[in-house]
Design a protein around this motif. Sequence first.
Motif, mmCIF file in Angstrom:
data_model
loop_
_atom_site.group_PDB
_atom_site.id
_atom_site.type_symbol
_atom_site.label_atom_id
_atom_site.label_comp_id
_atom_site.label_asym_id
_atom_site.label_seq_id
_atom_site.Cartn_x
_atom_site.Cartn_y
_atom_site.Cartn_z
ATOM 1 N N ILE A 41 0.847 -1.197 0.000
ATOM 2 C CA ILE A 41 0.000 0.000 0.000
ATOM 3 C C ILE A 41 0.883 1.249 0.000
ATOM 4 N N GLY A 42 1.900 1.258 0.870
ATOM 5 C CA GLY A 42 2.801 2.401 0.931
ATOM 6 C C GLY A 42 3.512 2.633 -0.384
ATOM 7 N N LEU A 43 3.949 1.546 -1.037
ATOM 8 C CA LEU A 43 4.626 1.689 -2.325
ATOM 9 C C LEU A 43 3.666 2.192 -3.389
ATOM 10 N N SER A 44 2.406 1.740 -3.351
ATOM 11 C CA SER A 44 1.401 2.240 -4.296
ATOM 12 C C SER A 44 1.198 3.742 -4.120
ATOM 13 N N PHE A 45 1.100 4.185 -2.860
ATOM 14 C CA PHE A 45 0.948 5.610 -2.593
ATOM 15 C C PHE A 45 2.173 6.385 -3.077
ATOM 16 N N PHE A 46 3.365 5.817 -2.830
ATOM 17 C CA PHE A 46 4.597 6.479 -3.250
ATOM 18 C C PHE A 46 4.662 6.616 -4.768
ATOM 19 N N VAL A 47 4.286 5.563 -5.469
ATOM 20 C CA VAL A 47 4.316 5.583 -6.933
ATOM 21 C C VAL A 47 3.432 6.702 -7.469
ATOM 22 N N GLU A 48 2.229 6.842 -6.885
ATOM 23 C CA GLU A 48 1.303 7.862 -7.364
ATOM 24 C C GLU A 48 1.817 9.266 -7.054
ATOM 25 N N VAL A 49 2.317 9.483 -5.828
ATOM 26 C CA VAL A 49 2.827 10.805 -5.460
ATOM 27 C C VAL A 49 4.052 11.163 -6.292
ATOM 28 N N LEU A 60 -6.020 -7.681 -0.016
ATOM 29 C CA LEU A 60 -5.301 -7.899 -1.266
ATOM 30 C C LEU A 60 -4.577 -6.605 -1.633
ATOM 31 N N THR A 61 -3.258 -6.602 -1.516
ATOM 32 C CA THR A 61 -2.505 -5.363 -1.740
ATOM 33 C C THR A 61 -1.329 -5.528 -2.703
ATOM 34 N N THR A 62 -0.842 -6.755 -2.907
ATOM 35 C CA THR A 62 0.360 -6.934 -3.721
ATOM 36 C C THR A 62 0.089 -6.721 -5.201
ATOM 37 N N ILE A 63 -0.943 -7.365 -5.745
ATOM 38 C CA ILE A 63 -1.264 -7.206 -7.167
ATOM 39 C C ILE A 63 -1.654 -5.751 -7.479
ATOM 40 N N PRO A 64 -2.466 -5.087 -6.648
ATOM 41 C CA PRO A 64 -2.726 -3.657 -6.895
ATOM 42 C C PRO A 64 -1.443 -2.827 -6.943
ATOM 43 N N MET A 65 -0.462 -3.155 -6.097
ATOM 44 C CA MET A 65 0.812 -2.435 -6.144
ATOM 45 C C MET A 65 1.495 -2.627 -7.499
ATOM 46 N N LEU A 93 -7.736 -2.989 -12.181
ATOM 47 C CA LEU A 93 -8.098 -3.109 -10.769
ATOM 48 C C LEU A 93 -9.557 -3.521 -10.582
ATOM 49 N N VAL A 94 -10.460 -2.961 -11.380
ATOM 50 C CA VAL A 94 -11.868 -3.356 -11.280
ATOM 51 C C VAL A 94 -12.031 -4.811 -11.711
ATOM 52 N N SER A 95 -11.327 -5.219 -12.766
ATOM 53 C CA SER A 95 -11.391 -6.623 -13.220
ATOM 54 C C SER A 95 -10.852 -7.559 -12.142
ATOM 55 N N TYR A 96 -9.753 -7.157 -11.510
ATOM 56 C CA TYR A 96 -9.162 -7.978 -10.444
ATOM 57 C C TYR A 96 -10.098 -8.063 -9.240
ATOM 58 N N LEU A 97 -10.735 -6.958 -8.897
ATOM 59 C CA LEU A 97 -11.707 -6.962 -7.799
ATOM 60 C C LEU A 97 -12.882 -7.875 -8.115
ATOM 61 N N ALA A 98 -13.420 -7.770 -9.321
ATOM 62 C CA ALA A 98 -14.553 -8.620 -9.711
ATOM 63 C C ALA A 98 -14.169 -10.099 -9.647
ATOM 64 N N ARG A 99 -12.980 -10.406 -10.133
ATOM 65 C CA ARG A 99 -12.528 -11.811 -10.158
ATOM 66 C C ARG A 99 -12.311 -12.346 -8.748
ATOM 67 N N GLU A 100 -11.559 -11.620 -7.934
ATOM 68 C CA GLU A 100 -11.235 -12.110 -6.601
ATOM 69 C C GLU A 100 -12.455 -12.172 -5.692
ATOM 70 N N SER A 101 -13.342 -11.199 -5.794
ATOM 71 C CA SER A 101 -14.551 -11.227 -4.960
ATOM 72 C C SER A 101 -15.434 -12.404 -5.349
ATOM 73 N N ARG A 102 -15.499 -12.703 -6.652
ATOM 74 C CA ARG A 102 -16.290 -13.850 -7.111
ATOM 75 C C ARG A 102 -15.665 -15.170 -6.652
ATOM 76 N N LEU A 103 -14.345 -15.296 -6.745
ATOM 77 C CA LEU A 103 -13.667 -16.521 -6.315
ATOM 78 C C LEU A 103 -13.859 -16.767 -4.825
ATOM 79 N N ARG A 104 -13.797 -15.729 -4.031
ATOM 80 C CA ARG A 104 -13.983 -15.905 -2.588
ATOM 81 C C ARG A 104 -15.420 -16.297 -2.259
#
Length: 466
Positions: free
Chosen positions: A254-262, A392-397, A445-456
């Motif tokens: 999460i921190g790295l994702s924030f850093f990348v955007e900033v 789930l934070t690694t793939i979003p990063m 990210l939306v595709s990954y969310l849809a997939r992972e939420s459905r799998l769970r």
Amino acid sequence: MLQELKSAAPGAIAGEARQIVRLALPMMIAQVAQVATGFVDTVMAGRVSTDDLAAVSLGASIFITVYVTLMGVVTSLNPVLSHQLGAGEKEQIGETGRQGMWFGLFVGLLGAAAMLLAEHPLRLWLQLPTDVEDKVMLFITGTAVGMPAAMVHRALHAYASSLNRPKVIMVVSLIALALNIPLNYALIHGLYGLPRLGGAGCGWATGIVFWFNCLTLLAYICWHHHFRPYGLTSRMSWPDWKRYGAFLKLGLPIGLSFFVEVSLFSFIALLIAKLGMTVVASHQSVLNFSSIIYMLPQSISTALTVRVGQRAGAGDYHQARFVAGVGLLVGLVTALCTMLLVLWLRSDIMAIYSPDPKVIAMGSSLLLFAAVFQLTDAAQTIASGALRGYKLTTIPMVIHITAFWGIGLGLGITLGLTDWLVSPMGIYGFWLALVISLSIAALLLVSYLARESRLRLLRHNTLQES
């Protein structure tokens, strides 16, 4: 997620939307108050001298990069606490809160040390007049003193918001904004026996306000009856280093994702410096306005981390998926409204920032790009928040690094400064690349969310049937 929304009653969608907005709105106001603190620092320093304004701008860019990155790391507490609340693990929440405060303290101390150790290399790199460099370093020192408190406050922020009490965060942030103004003035001008620090006083005021935020929020949590059953202050706990591995596993991506955007926007600002002051002023003005309206999807994102985390923690993956879908719907409707307002008022918006007709004209053009990416920026931000609710934070990063650095920065340089694909587009090439990168991030990210939420959901249903 679309199927869940179609099959749900309108009343259920409206009810969940109200819950999300009720949680998001106070946090949005708190975030706007934090952004306004930076705005106040800039204005008050600018009235002292150009050197003071430059010192605050440079010092703040270092501070913000460190602060936002470390804030992302401590944000890992949100899904952990939300899952525990959803699972009914009341006895665990207080201990997680205590360990979260220790975790925030250690992260803040590391951040402060990094900022202080960076001062000498920064002097070598900046090569500014000595008096300006001194003010930059004094600003950084002041914010570094407050960094441990800032991260403990962020841990308490996660504790209060995950337990569905975000209003106190809003109130404390607004009081802190009001406190920051007289503190700035007193430290800038050396009133009441305080040292006269010039623009660097803004950094020390920020550090003091961080301690105020931390101690005030802690006092409220200790006092209010809502938090007593969870036992945050019922006993003392020493650091549990084993827990911090789990916090870091969630928080570092999460921190790295924030850093990348900033850092993306920081790099663009450096790269366009040679294109002229009109370009720089237009870019910075549009970026500042965009950062303000970004608080809308960002607050919804934080609310979704809590709401999805609570449902996932309770094992209700159908409801978690439904909450994520409603959150995306709320965010896209909000983004559509902001997009239309930006398109309609873009010249008036730029006139607030500058009376220069050239800046207004160029800024109005750049606001067209900003209006277009409102929808995609909202989608990727909110999807990221929902994914954090699922832990789930690694793939979003990875997606953020690829989209923002690979496409946003790489394609921006290609379109803006080279003739490899087309004639150099200047600043417009960078903003076109931003639109493309945010669109790709949103899609992935939306595709990954849809997939992972459905799998769970499927996995949970299979376990129940067996």
